[in-house]
Design a protein around this motif. Structure first.
Motif, PDB file in Angstrom:
ATOM      1  N   ALA A  71       8.553  16.736   6.329  1.00  0.00           N
ATOM      2  CA  ALA A  71       9.885  16.577   5.754  1.00  0.00           C
ATOM      3  C   ALA A  71      10.642  15.404   6.359  1.00  0.00           C
ATOM      4  CB  ALA A  71      10.683  17.863   5.942  1.00  0.00           C
ATOM      5  N   GLN A  72      10.254  15.010   7.577  1.00  0.00           N
ATOM      6  CA  GLN A  72      10.926  13.906   8.260  1.00  0.00           C
ATOM      7  C   GLN A  72      10.155  12.594   8.162  1.00  0.00           C
ATOM      8  OE1 GLN A  72      12.624  15.374  12.262  1.00  0.00           O
ATOM      9  NE2 GLN A  72      11.212  17.001  11.666  1.00  0.00           N
ATOM     10  N   ASP A  73       9.003  12.608   7.492  1.00  0.00           N
ATOM     11  CA  ASP A  73       8.123  11.443   7.439  1.00  0.00           C
ATOM     12  C   ASP A  73       8.511  10.558   6.260  1.00  0.00           C
ATOM     13  OD1 ASP A  73       6.070   9.604   7.269  1.00  0.00           O
ATOM     14  OD2 ASP A  73       4.470  11.074   7.595  1.00  0.00           O
ATOM     15  N   PRO A  74       8.988   9.348   6.486  1.00  0.00           N
ATOM     16  CA  PRO A  74       9.369   8.475   5.373  1.00  0.00           C
ATOM     17  C   PRO A  74       8.181   8.031   4.522  1.00  0.00           C
ATOM     18  CG  PRO A  74       9.456   7.274   7.455  1.00  0.00           C
ATOM     19  CD  PRO A  74       9.229   8.714   7.801  1.00  0.00           C
ATOM     20  N   SER A  75       6.961   8.226   5.041  1.00  0.00           N
ATOM     21  CA  SER A  75       5.761   7.834   4.301  1.00  0.00           C
ATOM     22  C   SER A  75       4.987   9.049   3.800  1.00  0.00           C
ATOM     23  CB  SER A  75       4.857   6.973   5.190  1.00  0.00           C
ATOM     24  OG  SER A  75       5.522   5.805   5.615  1.00  0.00           O
ATOM     25  N   VAL A  76       5.682  10.164   3.571  1.00  0.00           N
ATOM     26  CA  VAL A  76       5.013  11.403   3.184  1.00  0.00           C
ATOM     27  C   VAL A  76       4.276  11.265   1.855  1.00  0.00           C
ATOM     28  CG1 VAL A  76       7.029  12.383   2.006  1.00  0.00           C
ATOM     29  CG2 VAL A  76       5.321  13.902   3.026  1.00  0.00           C
ATOM     30  N   SER A  77       4.660  10.315   1.024  1.00  0.00           N
ATOM     31  CA  SER A  77       4.025  10.160  -0.285  1.00  0.00           C
ATOM     32  C   SER A  77       2.531   9.864  -0.175  1.00  0.00           C
ATOM     33  CB  SER A  77       4.715   9.058  -1.087  1.00  0.00           C
ATOM     34  OG  SER A  77       4.623   7.810  -0.428  1.00  0.00           O
ATOM     35  N   ARG A  78       2.069   9.402   0.989  1.00  0.00           N
ATOM     36  CA  ARG A  78       0.639   9.124   1.154  1.00  0.00           C
ATOM     37  C   ARG A  78      -0.195  10.393   1.079  1.00  0.00           C
ATOM     38  NH1 ARG A  78       2.769   9.382   6.280  1.00  0.00           N
ATOM     39  NH2 ARG A  78       1.470  10.116   8.016  1.00  0.00           N
ATOM     40  N   PHE A  79       0.458  11.550   1.218  1.00  0.00           N
ATOM     41  CA  PHE A  79      -0.252  12.831   1.171  1.00  0.00           C
ATOM     42  C   PHE A  79      -0.122  13.522  -0.187  1.00  0.00           C
ATOM     43  CE2 PHE A  79       0.952  12.736   5.830  1.00  0.00           C
ATOM     44  CZ  PHE A  79      -0.314  12.397   6.272  1.00  0.00           C
ATOM     45  N   ALA A  80       0.479  12.892  -1.156  1.00  0.00           N
ATOM     46  CA  ALA A  80       0.740  13.532  -2.449  1.00  0.00           C
ATOM     47  C   ALA A  80      -0.539  14.112  -3.049  1.00  0.00           C
ATOM     48  CB  ALA A  80       1.368  12.534  -3.408  1.00  0.00           C
ATOM     49  N   GLY A  81      -0.449  15.368  -3.484  1.00  0.00           N
ATOM     50  CA  GLY A  81      -1.555  16.031  -4.156  1.00  0.00           C
ATOM     51  C   GLY A  81      -2.597  16.652  -3.247  1.00  0.00           C
ATOM     52  N   ARG A  82      -2.504  16.410  -1.956  1.00  0.00           N
ATOM     53  CA  ARG A  82      -3.501  16.932  -1.032  1.00  0.00           C
ATOM     54  C   ARG A  82      -3.143  18.345  -0.570  1.00  0.00           C
ATOM     55  NH1 ARG A  82      -4.729  12.738   3.674  1.00  0.00           N
ATOM     56  NH2 ARG A  82      -5.991  14.540   4.307  1.00  0.00           N
ATOM     57  N   THR A  83      -4.121  19.013   0.016  1.00  0.00           N
ATOM     58  CA  THR A  83      -3.868  20.249   0.749  1.00  0.00           C
ATOM     59  C   THR A  83      -4.099  19.962   2.220  1.00  0.00           C
ATOM     60  OG1 THR A  83      -4.528  21.687  -1.087  1.00  0.00           O
ATOM     61  CG2 THR A  83      -4.512  22.655   1.111  1.00  0.00           C
ATOM     62  N   LEU A  84      -3.035  20.049   3.012  1.00  0.00           N
ATOM     63  CA  LEU A  84      -3.102  19.717   4.429  1.00  0.00           C
ATOM     64  C   LEU A  84      -3.067  20.992   5.260  1.00  0.00           C
ATOM     65  CD1 LEU A  84      -0.580  16.733   4.514  1.00  0.00           C
ATOM     66  CD2 LEU A  84      -3.076  16.620   4.361  1.00  0.00           C
ATOM     67  N   ALA A  85      -4.030  21.122   6.159  1.00  0.00           N
ATOM     68  CA  ALA A  85      -4.112  22.290   7.028  1.00  0.00           C
ATOM     69  C   ALA A  85      -3.255  22.092   8.270  1.00  0.00           C
ATOM     70  CB  ALA A  85      -5.555  22.553   7.433  1.00  0.00           C
ATOM     71  N   SER A  86      -2.899  23.201   8.892  1.00  0.00           N
ATOM     72  CA  SER A  86      -2.101  23.152  10.114  1.00  0.00           C
ATOM     73  C   SER A  86      -2.786  22.306  11.169  1.00  0.00           C
ATOM     74  CB  SER A  86      -1.864  24.578  10.643  1.00  0.00           C
ATOM     75  OG  SER A  86      -3.104  25.250  10.827  1.00  0.00           O
ATOM     76  N   TRP A  87      -4.124  22.422  11.292  1.00  0.00           N
ATOM     77  CA  TRP A  87      -4.838  21.661  12.315  1.00  0.00           C
ATOM     78  C   TRP A  87      -4.856  20.158  11.982  1.00  0.00           C
ATOM     79  CZ3 TRP A  87      -7.129  25.502   9.318  1.00  0.00           C
ATOM     80  CH2 TRP A  87      -8.017  25.076   8.326  1.00  0.00           C
ATOM     81  N   THR A  88      -4.852  19.832  10.705  1.00  0.00           N
ATOM     82  CA  THR A  88      -4.785  18.431  10.295  1.00  0.00           C
ATOM     83  C   THR A  88      -3.409  17.855  10.618  1.00  0.00           C
ATOM     84  OG1 THR A  88      -6.309  18.905   8.480  1.00  0.00           O
ATOM     85  CG2 THR A  88      -5.061  16.847   8.355  1.00  0.00           C
ATOM     86  N   LEU A  89      -2.363  18.601  10.305  1.00  0.00           N
ATOM     87  CA  LEU A  89      -0.997  18.162  10.602  1.00  0.00           C
ATOM     88  C   LEU A  89      -0.773  18.050  12.102  1.00  0.00           C
ATOM     89  CD1 LEU A  89       0.786  20.371   7.946  1.00  0.00           C
ATOM     90  CD2 LEU A  89       0.665  17.876   7.916  1.00  0.00           C
ATOM     91  N   MET A  90      -1.333  18.993  12.859  1.00  0.00           N
ATOM     92  CA  MET A  90      -1.198  18.981  14.313  1.00  0.00           C
ATOM     93  C   MET A  90      -1.738  17.665  14.887  1.00  0.00           C
ATOM     94  SD  MET A  90      -3.121  21.597  16.961  1.00  0.00           S
ATOM     95  CE  MET A  90      -4.763  21.006  16.459  1.00  0.00           C
ATOM     96  N   LYS A  91      -2.886  17.234  14.387  1.00  0.00           N
ATOM     97  CA  LYS A  91      -3.473  15.991  14.891  1.00  0.00           C
ATOM     98  C   LYS A  91      -2.755  14.764  14.329  1.00  0.00           C
ATOM     99  CE  LYS A  91      -7.553  17.797  13.830  1.00  0.00           C
ATOM    100  NZ  LYS A  91      -9.008  18.028  13.628  1.00  0.00           N
TER     101      LYS A  91
END
Length: 314
Positions: free
Chosen positions: A257-277
């Motif tokens: 929510a705070q990432d100005p470049s969040v659009s790079r993840f559009a349409g993906r499914t991101l796991a907690s462990w992926t976000l953590m890294k």
């Protein structure tokens, strides 16, 4: 907490932003509401269970408690009882939001309500059809209702929509056909929202926790957050030693929510462990559980989980 997360929260980068979290009574929904509040957002905390009325799940957690946690973390909570199986309830929620703010910056769609209806231990055709229909109604129809009514408010602020599911791919893991359909459906919504919302300068995707130590899961295994390891290999499967609190995913959601470049993840499914890294944070207990790596290197590789130490996966 990581330096990135500490810096983000100390600057309250979501100050002035409006978030709506559905299914915020407990589990990931509650933790996500808290972490968005910690970053400075005004959070509409929505769910069915209040101190006066209970949902069919008969759990003790309430949306008022979640609201208090949001406020304690530094955010502003607006607590609204809403049953997302009811179109009129969601219409009332939308009307209230429109009367108070001019749009939604972050919509987190975390409604589930299927705990009473799934069956892991019998063939689908030997389980009640009514349970399957109730599960998919609670887990999928609710998301469509929420999106249909609330997306116009997201579009008004060029916001972010996060669909919460279970699992970061569509592999079948034996959880039963209705459960599988529901969770694949939420991932499909995330993929479609990634395309559809881009047309309106918005971002949509899906997120998932790993093996979750939610309130109900801890109760099911007859442990608490303080002694959860006592259940590993006993009431809980061995994989539970790579479990995580709801805050591992919640901190990732706050980072998105705070990432100005969040659009790079559009349409993906991101796991907690992926976000953590990706964002460099830890779980609320300082741990770094990588359930995805555990699944790949141990469970799916045919290794004996009981003989594999958790070192390197936490």
């Amino acid at each position: 907490m990581s330096e990135l997360a500490n810096e983000s929260n100390s600057t309250l980068s979501l100050q002035g932003k409006v978030a709506v979290v559905t299914g915020a009574t407990r589990g990931c929904g509650r933790a996500i509401a808290v972490e968005l509040g910690r970053a400075g957002a005004t959070v509409y905390v929505t769910g069915r269970t209040t101190r006066e009325t209970s949902s069919p799940l008969k759990r003790p957690e309430t949306i008022e408690e979640t609201g208090e946690l949001v406020e304690a973390a530094g955010g502003r909570a607006v607590v609204v009882r809403c049953d997302f199986t009811s179109v009129s309830d969601v219409d009332a929620l939308k009307a209230r939001i429109e009367s108070e703010v001019d749009g939604i910056d972050v919509l987190v769609d975390d409604v589930w309500g299927g705990d009473m209806y799934f069956h892991f231990d019998a063939p689908f055709w030997e389980t009640p059809l009514e349970d399957a229909l109730n599960l998919t109604h609670n887990a999928l129809d609710t998301h469509l209702i929420a999106l249909h009514r609330l997306l116009p408010l997201v579009v008004a602020r060029r916001g972010l929509v996060l669909e919460v599911t279970d699992g970061d791919n569509d592999d079948y893991v034996g959880a039963g056909l209705p459960y599988y359909l529901a969770k694949c459906g939420i991932r499909a919504l995330g993929r479609a929202l990634g395309v559809e919302l881009k047309k309106n300068d918005c971002v949509g995707l899906a997120v998932t926790p790993g093996f979750l130590r939610s309130e109900s899961m801890l109760d099911h295994f007859e442990v608490t957050e303080d002694n959860w390891r006592d259940a590993v290999g006993k009431l809980a499967p061995v994989d539970f030693k790579i479990s995580e609190t709801p805050y591992l995913l919640a901190r990732g959601v706050a980072a998105l929510a705070q990432d100005p470049s969040v659009s790079r993840f559009a349409g993906r499914t991101l796991a907690s462990w992926t976000l953590m890294k990706e964002y460099g944070y830890t779980d609320i207990d300082g741990d770094r559980p990588d359930f995805g790596r555990w699944l790949t290197e141990v469970r799916n590789a045919g290794k004996d989980p009981a003989a594999t130490p958790p070192d390197g996966y936490r």
